[in-house]
Design an enzyme around this catalytic site. Structure first.
Site, PDB file in Angstrom:
ATOM      1  N   ALA A   1       0.829  -1.221   0.000  1.00  0.00           N
ATOM      2  CA  ALA A   1       0.000   0.000   0.000  1.00  0.00           C
ATOM      3  C   ALA A   1       0.858   1.264   0.000  1.00  0.00           C
ATOM      4  O   ALA A   1       1.917   1.279   0.623  1.00  0.00           O
ATOM      5  CB  ALA A   1      -0.913  -0.004   1.218  1.00  0.00           C
TER       6      ALA A   1
ATOM      7  N   GLY B   1       0.260   1.087  -3.229  1.00  0.00           N
ATOM      8  CA  GLY B   1       0.228   0.264  -4.432  1.00  0.00           C
ATOM      9  C   GLY B   1       0.897   0.843  -5.663  1.00  0.00           C
ATOM     10  O   GLY B   1       0.785   0.292  -6.757  1.00  0.00           O
TER      11      GLY B   1
ATOM     12  N   LYS C   1       4.045   0.883  -6.567  1.00  0.00           N
ATOM     13  CA  LYS C   1       5.042  -0.015  -7.175  1.00  0.00           C
ATOM     14  C   LYS C   1       4.353  -1.223  -7.815  1.00  0.00           C
ATOM     15  O   LYS C   1       4.773  -1.709  -8.856  1.00  0.00           O
ATOM     16  CB  LYS C   1       6.075  -0.444  -6.132  1.00  0.00           C
TER      17      LYS C   1
ATOM     18  N   CYS D   1      12.787   3.976   1.692  1.00  0.00           N
ATOM     19  CA  CYS D   1      12.912   5.390   1.305  1.00  0.00           C
ATOM     20  C   CYS D   1      13.660   6.140   2.400  1.00  0.00           C
ATOM     21  O   CYS D   1      13.287   7.237   2.796  1.00  0.00           O
ATOM     22  CB  CYS D   1      11.535   6.011   1.032  1.00  0.00           C
TER      23      CYS D   1
END
Length: 291
Positions: A122, A124, A126, A242
Site C-alpha cells: 500500500a 500500491g 510499485k 525510502c
C-alpha cells in the site's frame, strides 16, 4: 546568528537534529552529508509515472506540460499545475510517483505472465507500475496489514484498469495467505524511518527520534526473511526503503546474505536526493540460487 561549529550550523540550516547529521557524516562521509543536508529542504516539481500500456513519454511531452526525468525511463516532471487534477491522471495515462520510487519496479523488471508478490504494497504505486510493465498479464499478489490501505491498492488498480492485482490483508512477517506459493519476484518495500523523503514529507522532521530504529530494524529483517521464503529458485528478491541509513539498508542486506547463503546480491544502490532532484532511496536486488 549561526553557531561557529560547522556541523551545528549545518544541522540548524537544514532544521535537522544534530544526531542525524552526525549519523550521515559517519555513514556516508562529510561531502555527501553536506549535500544531503543542503538538498533535503528543496521543493521539487511533481513527478509522475507514464502508464506504458496507454501512452509514452514522448507523447506526453508533446503537451508541453512535462519535462523528462533522468533516472527512471518512465518519469516525467509536471512543470505547472497539479497532476491529480489533470486529464492524463483521470484517464489513467499517468500516476503520481517519485522518480526514485519508480526505480524499484524497473529493477524488478517483471515480465508478462510472471507471478509477483509485493508484501508491503500500500498504497500500491510499485505494484501498479509492475502490472503496467507486465501488460496486465500474470498475477501480482499484494498486501498490507491494514484493511483501509488494501482498499487504496484496489482503487489505484481500478483507476488504471489493471486486473492482475490480487490485493489482500496480510502480515508481511507471517505471509500465511500465500503459505504454499512461490513467486518469480518478491518485493519487500519495508516500513522505514523515511529519512529520504523529508523534503516531501516535512512532518517526518517533527517526529525524528533515533529510537524509532530500534523497533523498525528488527521488523524490516523479519519481513525480509519471511518474504525470501516465497522466492522460487532463480527468482528475484528486492529489498527497498525510502531512507538514508545504512543500519536499515546495506547492513540489513549484508546480514541477510550471511544468514541466507542461497541468495546472492545482484546489485544495490543508494539514490541520494541531491543527485537527481528526487527522494533518497535504497534498493537491493538479490537472486535465489541453489539451496
Amino acid at each position: 546568528k549561526l553557531p561557529e561549529d560547522e556541523w551545528k550550523a549545518i544541522s540548524l540550516r537544514a532544521s535537522l537534529p544534530e544526531w542525524i547529521v552526525q549519523m550521515w557524516k559517519s555513514q556516508y562521509g562529510e561531502e555527501v552529508c553536506k549535500k544531503i543536508c543542503e538538498s533535503i529542504n528543496q521543493i521539487h516539481p511533481q513527478c509522475v509515472r507514464v502508464n506504458v500500456m496507454k501512452t509514452s513519454r514522448e507523447k506526453l511531452m508533446e503537451t508541453g506540460k512535462y519535462r523528462c526525468g533522468d533516472l527512471s525511463k518512465d518519469a516525467l516532471y509536471l512543470e505547472k499545475g497539479n497532476a491529480a487534477e489533470s486529464a492524463e491522471y483521470k484517464k489513467g495515462d499517468i500516476s503520481i510517483q517519485s522518480e526514485a520510487s519508480q526505480m524499484v519496479a524497473l529493477w524488478m523488471n517483471p515480465q508478462p505472465n510472471e507471478r509477483i508478490l509485493d508484501v508491503c504494497s500500500a498504497p500500491g504505486s510499485k505494484a501498479t507500475h509492475m502490472a503496467e510493465h507486465m501488460h496486465n498479464q500474470g498475477v501480482i499478489v499484494c498486501g498490507d496489514i491494514h484493511p483501509h490501505r488494501v482498499e487504496l491498492i484496489k482503487q489505484g488498480a481500478k483507476r488504471l484498469s489493471l486486473s492482475i492485482l490480487d490485493a489482500r490483508v496480510m502480515d508481511a512477517t507471517k505471509l500465511e495467505e500465500v503459505a504454499d506459493a512461490t513467486f518469480d519476484g518478491v518485493l519487500c518495500d519495508v516500513p522505514c524511518t523515511g529519512y529520504g523523503v523529508m523534503g516531501r514529507k516535512s512532518d517526518i522532521k517533527t517526529h525524528l527520534n533515533p529510537s524509532t530504529m530500534d523497533t523498525l530494524v528488527p521488523l524490516q529483517y523479519a519481513i525480509l526473511c519471511c518474504a525470501s521464503k516465497k522466492v522460487r529458485l532463480n527468482g528475484r528478491l528486492i529489498y527497498s526503503t525510502c531512507t538514508l541509513n545504512k543500519k536499515e539498508n546495506e547492513k540489513q542486506v549484508m546480514r541477510f546474505l550471511k544468514e541466507h547463503p542461497s541468495f546472492v546480491l545482484q546489485k544495490e544502490q543508494t539514490i541520494f536526493p541531491f543527485e537527481h532532484g528526487t527522494d533518497g532511496f535504497y534498493i537491493a536486488l538479490l537472486l535465489r540460487k541453489e539451496e
